[in-house]
Structures are given as structure tokens and as C-alpha cells.
Design an enzyme around this catalytic site. Structure first.
Site, PDB file in Angstrom:
ATOM      1  N   GLY A   7      -5.855   4.110   0.443  1.00 24.43           N
ATOM      2  CA  GLY A   7      -5.313   5.446   0.187  1.00 24.43           C
ATOM      3  C   GLY A   7      -6.352   6.521   0.450  1.00 24.43           C
ATOM      4  N   GLY A  19      -6.547  -2.127   0.822  1.00 31.54           N
ATOM      5  CA  GLY A  19      -6.862  -3.297   0.008  1.00 31.54           C
ATOM      6  C   GLY A  19      -6.206  -4.554   0.541  1.00 31.54           C
ATOM      7  N   ARG A  57     -13.882  -6.481  -3.356  1.00 33.76           N
ATOM      8  CA  ARG A  57     -14.305  -5.190  -3.919  1.00 33.76           C
ATOM      9  C   ARG A  57     -15.489  -5.348  -4.869  1.00 33.76           C
ATOM     10  NH1 ARG A  57      -8.401  -2.180  -4.510  1.00 33.76           N
ATOM     11  NH2 ARG A  57      -8.609  -1.042  -2.573  1.00 33.76           N
TER      12      ARG A  57
HETATM   13  P1  ADP Z   1      -2.826  -1.789   2.292  1.00 34.39           P
HETATM   14  O1  ADP Z   1      -3.176  -2.256   0.889  1.00 34.39           O
HETATM   15  O2  ADP Z   1      -3.576  -2.540   3.338  1.00 34.39           O
HETATM   16  O3  ADP Z   1      -2.942  -0.314   2.431  1.00 34.39           O
HETATM   17  P2  ADP Z   1      -0.001  -1.795   1.667  1.00 34.39           P
HETATM   18  O4  ADP Z   1      -0.345  -1.845   0.236  1.00 34.39           O
HETATM   19  O5  ADP Z   1       0.667  -0.584   2.185  1.00 34.39           O
HETATM   20  O6  ADP Z   1      -1.287  -2.152   2.567  1.00 34.39           O
HETATM   21  O7  ADP Z   1       0.984  -2.982   2.039  1.00 34.39           O
HETATM   22  C1  ADP Z   1       0.640  -4.331   1.920  1.00 34.39           C
HETATM   23  C2  ADP Z   1       1.873  -5.151   1.703  1.00 34.39           C
HETATM   24  O8  ADP Z   1       2.842  -4.880   2.695  1.00 34.39           O
HETATM   25  C3  ADP Z   1       1.611  -6.637   1.777  1.00 34.39           C
HETATM   26  O9  ADP Z   1       1.667  -7.171   0.471  1.00 34.39           O
HETATM   27  C4  ADP Z   1       2.726  -7.154   2.680  1.00 34.39           C
HETATM   28  O10 ADP Z   1       3.363  -8.288   2.140  1.00 34.39           O
HETATM   29  C5  ADP Z   1       3.692  -5.988   2.742  1.00 34.39           C
HETATM   30  N1  ADP Z   1       4.519  -5.948   3.953  1.00 34.39           N
HETATM   31  C6  ADP Z   1       4.120  -5.978   5.227  1.00 34.39           C
HETATM   32  N2  ADP Z   1       5.170  -5.999   6.059  1.00 34.39           N
HETATM   33  C7  ADP Z   1       6.283  -5.992   5.298  1.00 34.39           C
HETATM   34  C8  ADP Z   1       7.682  -6.035   5.573  1.00 34.39           C
HETATM   35  N3  ADP Z   1       8.136  -6.098   6.809  1.00 34.39           N
HETATM   36  N4  ADP Z   1       8.517  -6.019   4.520  1.00 34.39           N
HETATM   37  C9  ADP Z   1       8.046  -5.986   3.263  1.00 34.39           C
HETATM   38  N5  ADP Z   1       6.750  -5.951   2.928  1.00 34.39           N
HETATM   39  C10 ADP Z   1       5.871  -5.964   3.943  1.00 34.39           C
HETATM   40 MG    MG Z   2      -2.057  -2.236  -0.916  1.00 36.32          MG
END
Ligand code: ADP
Ligand code: MG
Length: 395
Positions: free
Chosen positions: A376, A352, A34
Site C-alpha cells: 500500500g 505483502g 518482514r
Molecule cells: P499484495 O499484498 O501483493 O499487494 P493483494 O493483497 O492485493 O496483493 O492481493 C493478494 C491476494 O490476491 C492473494 O491472496 C491472491 O489469492 C488474491 N488473488 C489473486 N488473483 C485473484 C483472483 N483472480 N480472484 C481472487 N483473488 C485473487
Molecule cells: Mg496483501
């Protein structure tokens, strides 16, 4: 929307709202994506002879100064990447900030301390937020909005300050908006969307709109268990949002009626605990043992997902397929990333953690068409919502 190119900023104090919300571990930045994404706009302002005042937030300090959320390490890294000194102010609108801004000469850069050390930054009360915005606006002559990761927030530095100063969009926001338009207007088809991650209820909402635009929706990450449960399967100790089951069932129905393909994992990596060292096995998605939790999609699912991406012309991916931070649960995310690269599609990675996953798993981020800095924000845009930080930059 005006951009930085439309502004005369020579000798002017320019307040730039950036997104510097990087992951930190023990005070060390673990992924500086970032910060790097913020450089082009800052550099452009420097080259135009502006006095650049960078503002940003880090984490959720909940409205009070907390040393672990200080932007001080970010100021150091920003200086290294820019190849020039960055003056760091230890407050946001106080004596330190005023002195830092006053010390700037044309083409110099200051970074102010975490905006969210002030409760007013995120306040729901318009007057409280407005008073803080008045103080921020008083530091500068011009506002540039470039913190795409925060444009869906009605926060003082995002929404209220641009209403008080001449304003323009930075290059990052301008690019992000162009990309999002390609995902919503005249989309090249087939259009596949991969959703994962852990913020289940946040992310389910976007499916509502995607059912109108996408051809395929692939589900991994934490939200897959709510889908499996909705289909009548047990999910053991996996992440589950029971109250979302009716919503999920409704989505599955609508998808069928509209001919949108839902792709769910056929196998899952199920572990005894949320740990890299825990015992773990690949199990069929409909046979997760009661004492296990699913931490990744399995290898067959990885292949299945890649096959549903291979002929896509547009792919939007948000959310890791598993707990990629731990090696045993990183393979599903790796398979999807590779699937994007092996397609000829216009590929967009949002979120992120998803962007961090691509980098930490060793993929070349330039091989994707676009890596969005705002998870988001891009999701809310795709949901069809009005984003306060974009609205405020319109004239
Ligand atoms: P992004 O930041 O890409 O939008 P999120 O913040 O929603 O994604 O989620 C990212 C997190 O989701 C990661 O830290 C990952 O460890 C977690 N994650 C992915 N699959 C699972 C799962 N099956 N159970 C728990 N956590 C998970
Ligand atoms: Mg995230």
C-alpha cells in the site's frame, strides 16, 4: 531525512516502529520476510549500544486485545533471528511495557504488544491519537521510523510519535525511498508495471499516475475481470467491481491517447469454486462460463506477459496474478516472477502477498533488484500522495 547513522544512541532508549505484520496460521508464522527485513536496523541500534524498544502492529484487531493478533510468536522469532533474548511486553504503554523498557540494558531489545490493541493508535481524532503518542513517546528518548509498510497511515506510532521525539529513518525506509525514486525520477525505459492481487479499488488509483510514467501496464489478478467486463466480456462469478467500470474505460482511452500499452490476459484459469480441488479449465479471456470464476491468468497470458517484460529496463510488480496460495492457480504468478528474472530490468516487487508469493513459490528473493515490504505504501507513493510517516521523518 536523517538516518540511524546520524544518531548518537549509546545508552539511549530508542523506540523503533517496524513492520512485523507477518502472515500467521494457527499461531505459526508462515512467512517471516518482514521480520528479517527489520533486522538490519535493530542490529545496528544494538551494536551502537541503544536500548531498543520495538513497536509494531499485527493484523486488524480493531482496537482491542485479541489473542490471535498477539505479537508473542513474533517476539520468539525475532529473538531467534537476532540470536539474542527479546523481552516481550504484554501491553503497549501499560505496566508491562514500562517494566520491559526499564529492564533493558545497553544493547538489549524489547518488543511491545500489538499497537492496534489500542483504538487510539489508528484513531482519526488527532487529540485521541496524540494522547496515545504522548504515552509511547514517554517510553523513549529517540524515535526511529522503519515500518515502511505502515508509512501511508496517519497512525500514532507512525505520524505523531516522531513529532514528539528526535527522530530518524531506519535503513529499511531509507532504502525503500531510494528505490521508489528510481521508479518516479529518471526511469530507465521501457518501464513496465504489472498489477494484480485482490484489492481492486485500492490498486486502480495508481494507474491514474502510471499513465504519465509507465510505457506498459500489464493487468492480472482480481482486477483483470473489471477490465474484461469494461470491454464487454462476461466474467462469470469472478471478482468484479462494477462501479469501477467507468474508471477503467477512462484509463483505456487515456492509454490509447498517450501511447501507453495495456496488456490484458488472453486466457484465464476458470474454476467451479474458490478451491484447489474445484474443477478448473483454461478458457479464452472473452469466454468465461457464467458458472465459473477466474482464479489465475492462463498459460498463453503467462507467455504474453513474459514477452512484454523481456526487453524492459524497469519493472514494478504489485499483486499476484492469481490465487497463488492454491497450486492450480499459481502458474501465472510464477510466469511473471520468472519474466522479471529473465529481463535485464531493475526489478521491484511490492506488496505483502506478492513478496510472500515470490518466496513460497521458491524464487530466490535476492535475484530481484528489490522486494518492497510495503504494498500500500509503495502504491501511494507511486500515486504521488504525501505519506504521513515519511513527512513526519523530514525535519
Ligand atoms: P499484495 O499484498 O501483493 O499487494 P493483494 O493483497 O492485493 O496483493 O492481493 C493478494 C491476494 O490476491 C492473494 O491472496 C491472491 O489469492 C488474491 N488473488 C489473486 N488473483 C485473484 C483472483 N483472480 N480472484 C481472487 N483473488 C485473487
Ligand atoms: Mg496483501
Amino acid at each position: 531525512m536523517k538516518t540511524v547513522d546520524d544518531l548518537d544512541v549509546q545508552g539511549k532508549k530508542v523506540l523503533v516502529r517496524t513492520d512485523l505484520n507477518v502472515p500467521l496460521k494457527d499461531g505459526v508464522i508462515t512467512d517471516d520476510g518482514r521480520i528479517r527485513a527489520s533486522l538490519p536496523t535493530i542490529r545496528k541500534l544494538v551494536d551502537k549500544g541503544a536500548r531498543v524498544v520495538v513497536v509494531a502492529h499485527l493484523g486488524r484487531p480493531k482496537g482491542e486485545p485479541k489473542p490471535e493478533f498477539s505479537l508473542a510468536p513474533v517476539a520468539v522469532r525475532l529473538g531467534e533471528l537476532l540470536g539474542r533474548d527479546v523481552v516481550f511486553a504484554t501491553d503497549t504503554v501499560g505496566e508491562s511495557a514500562k517494566a520491559a523498557v526499564a529492564s533493558l540494558e545497553d544493547g538489549q531489545v524489547a518488543l511491545l504488544e500489538n499497537l492496534r490493541f489500542a483504538a487510539a493508535e489508528t484513531s482519526k481524532d488527532d487529540a485521541e491519537r496524540g494522547a496515545f503518542a504522548d504515552e509511547l513517546a514517554a517510553l523513549a528518548d529517540v524515535y526511529v521510523g522503519d515500518g515502511f509498510g505502515a508509512v501511508h497511515r496517519k497512525h500514532a506510532s507512525v505520524y505523531d510519535v516522531p513529532k514528539r521525539l528526535p527522530h530518524a529513518a531506519g535503513g529499511l525506509i531509507a532504502t525503500e525511498v531510494d528505490v521508489l525514486k528510481k521508479l518516479t525520477e529518471d526511469v530507465a525505459r521501457p518501464y513496465a508495471v504489472v498489477l494484480g492481487g485482490s484489492k481492486v479499488s485500492d490498486k486502480l488509483g495508481v494507474i491514474d499516475n502510471l499513465l504519465e510514467t509507465a510505457d506498459r501496464i500489464l493487468i492480472g489478478g482480481g482486477m483483470l475481470f473489471t477490465f474484461l467486463k469494461a470491454q464487454g466480456h462476461e466474467v462469470g462469478k469472478s471478482l468484479l467491481e462494477e462501479d469501477q467500470i467507468p474508471t477503467v474505460l477512462e484509463y483505456l482511452e487515456r492509454a490509447k491517447a498517450k501511447g501507453v500499452e495495456f496488456v490484458l490476459p488472453v486466457d484465464v484459469v476458470a474454476a467451479t469454486a474458490f478451491s484447489a480441488d474445484a474443477e478448473h479449465d483454461v478458457v479464452p479471456a472473452d469466454a468465461i462460463p457464467a458458472d465459473r470464476l477466474g482464479l489465475d491468468i492462463g498459460p498463453e497470458s503467462g507467455k504474453l506477459f513474459a514477452s512484454r517484460l523481456a526487453d524492459a529496463k524497469t519493472v514494478f510488480w504489485n499483486g499476484p496474478m492469481g490465487v497463488f496460495e492454491m497450486e492450480p492457480y499459481s502458474h501465472g504468478t510464477r510466469a511473471v516472477a520468472q519474466g522479471l528474472l529473465d529481463s535485464d530490468a531493475f526489478t521491484v516487487v511490492g506488496g505483502g502477498d506478492s513478496a510472500a508469493a515470490v518466496r513460497t513459490l521458491g524464487f530466490d528473493e535476492n535475484a530481484f533488484s528489490h522486494i518492497s515490504t510495503g504494498g500500500g505504501a509503495s502504491l501511494e507513493y507511486l500515486e504521488g500522495k504525501t505519506l504521513p510517516g515519511l513527512e513526519a521523518l523530514e525535519d
